[in-house]
Design a protein around this motif. Structure first.
Motif, short mmCIF file in Angstrom:
data_model
loop_
_atom_site.label_atom_id
_atom_site.label_comp_id
_atom_site.label_asym_id
_atom_site.label_seq_id
_atom_site.Cartn_x
_atom_site.Cartn_y
_atom_site.Cartn_z
N ALA A 1 -21.82 -15.92 -59.45
CA ALA A 1 -22.31 -15.84 -58.17
C ALA A 1 -21.10 -16.22 -57.17
CB ALA A 1 -23.47 -16.30 -57.67
N THR A 2 -20.68 -17.50 -57.49
CA THR A 2 -19.60 -18.17 -56.51
C THR A 2 -18.22 -17.35 -56.84
OG1 THR A 2 -20.52 -20.44 -57.04
CG2 THR A 2 -17.99 -20.32 -56.45
N TYR A 3 -18.06 -17.00 -57.99
CA TYR A 3 -16.95 -16.03 -58.23
C TYR A 3 -16.99 -14.64 -57.47
CZ TYR A 3 -13.48 -13.03 -60.50
OH TYR A 3 -12.33 -12.10 -60.86
N ALA A 4 -18.14 -14.27 -57.49
CA ALA A 4 -18.27 -12.90 -56.69
C ALA A 4 -18.05 -12.94 -55.13
CB ALA A 4 -19.92 -12.54 -56.98
N GLU A 5 -18.40 -14.45 -54.67
CA GLU A 5 -18.19 -14.47 -53.22
C GLU A 5 -16.38 -14.34 -53.06
OE1 GLU A 5 -19.78 -18.11 -52.13
OE2 GLU A 5 -21.91 -17.32 -52.00
N ALA A 6 -15.98 -15.12 -53.84
CA ALA A 6 -14.24 -15.06 -53.81
C ALA A 6 -13.82 -13.68 -53.85
CB ALA A 6 -13.97 -15.86 -54.92
N TYR A 7 -14.43 -12.99 -54.73
CA TYR A 7 -13.96 -11.81 -55.24
C TYR A 7 -14.08 -10.70 -53.92
CZ TYR A 7 -14.10 -6.80 -56.62
OH TYR A 7 -13.94 -5.40 -56.85
N GLY A 8 -15.38 -10.86 -53.12
CA GLY A 8 -15.57 -10.18 -52.18
C GLY A 8 -14.38 -10.41 -50.87
N ALA A 9 -14.42 -11.79 -50.81
CA ALA A 9 -13.32 -12.05 -49.80
C ALA A 9 -11.90 -11.49 -49.89
CB ALA A 9 -13.21 -13.81 -49.54
N TRP A 10 -11.55 -11.50 -51.32
CA TRP A 10 -10.31 -10.83 -51.62
C TRP A 10 -10.25 -9.37 -51.28
CZ3 TRP A 10 -9.21 -6.92 -54.87
CH2 TRP A 10 -7.95 -6.54 -55.15
N SER A 11 -11.37 -8.64 -51.68
CA SER A 11 -11.60 -7.26 -51.63
C SER A 11 -11.22 -6.85 -50.11
CB SER A 11 -12.65 -6.56 -52.38
OG SER A 11 -14.05 -7.05 -51.71
N ARG A 12 -11.88 -7.56 -49.06
CA ARG A 12 -11.96 -7.43 -47.82
C ARG A 12 -10.51 -7.60 -47.16
NH1 ARG A 12 -16.78 -10.40 -48.04
NH2 ARG A 12 -15.76 -12.17 -46.88
N ARG A 13 -9.85 -8.79 -47.59
CA ARG A 13 -8.57 -9.03 -47.37
C ARG A 13 -7.69 -7.94 -47.60
NH1 ARG A 13 -5.10 -13.59 -46.30
NH2 ARG A 13 -3.10 -12.65 -45.26
#
Length: 230
Positions: free
Chosen positions: A36-48
């Protein structure tokens, strides 16, 4: 990846002994929440990547171009960076499907059944957390895409990525010379409208009103002015 390798090694060892997987899943399942923590980082990267990946001079665009070229390396087997990054997020739902299949095919009096049931409960909990995070990221990505399509020189939509879309639709304004079409968006924080000038793919912001309180009423069909006031 070290955690994944250890987990798969334990599964292979258990299979070689007596094919009881429940204890291994039950022992490792609590750590799946780390995804879940990794998913948060992945979402931030995809938005950027979505917001800056097409901007000239953006370092993100330069990185994306380099990584896109790397996808042609035979070791990547045609997969790009996004496919590699999302892989850890996709594993946990697949573990849930595997456990559901094992539980369905395991008798209640089997030695592995209790461990399988406990592991399935833990994995479902981890999946629920991941789904909630990915759902939030999907909403943010949708609003980020919308923001990139609107010409907003006054930067009134600076916080649009944090909004949640409630409804959108078109309205037509009639005059003696033309029919003007406005597109409206209602979010949990604002109401705004745009028009789309001819020969362009961009919207132009025409009206923006932050919402401090929203009430929905059933308005009677009286005069046109009454309906507009409502």
């Amino acid at each position: 990846e070290k955690f994944q390798a250890t987990f798969l090694g334990e599964l292979r060892s258990e299979r070689a002994r007596d094919e009881c997987f429940g204890a291994v899943f039950r022992r490792f399942a609590p750590f799946f929440k780390m995804t879940a923590t990794y998913a948060e980082a992945y979402g931030a990267w995809s938005r950027r990547a979505a917001s800056d990946g097409n901007n000239r001079g953006s370092p993100v665009k330069d990185v994306m171009l380099v990584l896109a070229r790397q996808a042609f390396d035979e070791r990547c087997k045609g997969r790009d960076l996004a496919q590699f990054l999302v892989a850890p997020v996709q594993r946990v739902p697949r573990y849930r499907l595997l456990l559901e299949a094992l539980v369905l095919r395991t008798n209640e009096d089997h030695a592995d059944r209790n461990d399988l049931d406990e592991a399935l409960t833990l994995v479902r909990d981890a999946c629920a957390k991941i789904d909630a995070i990915l759902g939030e990221h999907a909403v943010r990505n949708e609003m980020q895409l919308l923001k990139s399509q609107i010409h907003d020189p006054a930067n009134q939509l600076s916080s649009l990525v944090a909004h949640r879309l409630v409804r959108t639709g078109d309205a037509r304004k009639l005059s003696t010379s033309k029919i003007e079409t406005l597109t409206f968006w209602l979010t949990d924080r604002a109401l705004f409208s745009c028009d789309r000038p001819p020969a362009t793919n961009m919207y132009r912001l025409r009206f923006y009103a932050p919402l401090t309180r929203c009430v929905v009423e059933a308005a009677p069909f009286a005069t046109l002015s009454n309906r507009c006031d409502r």
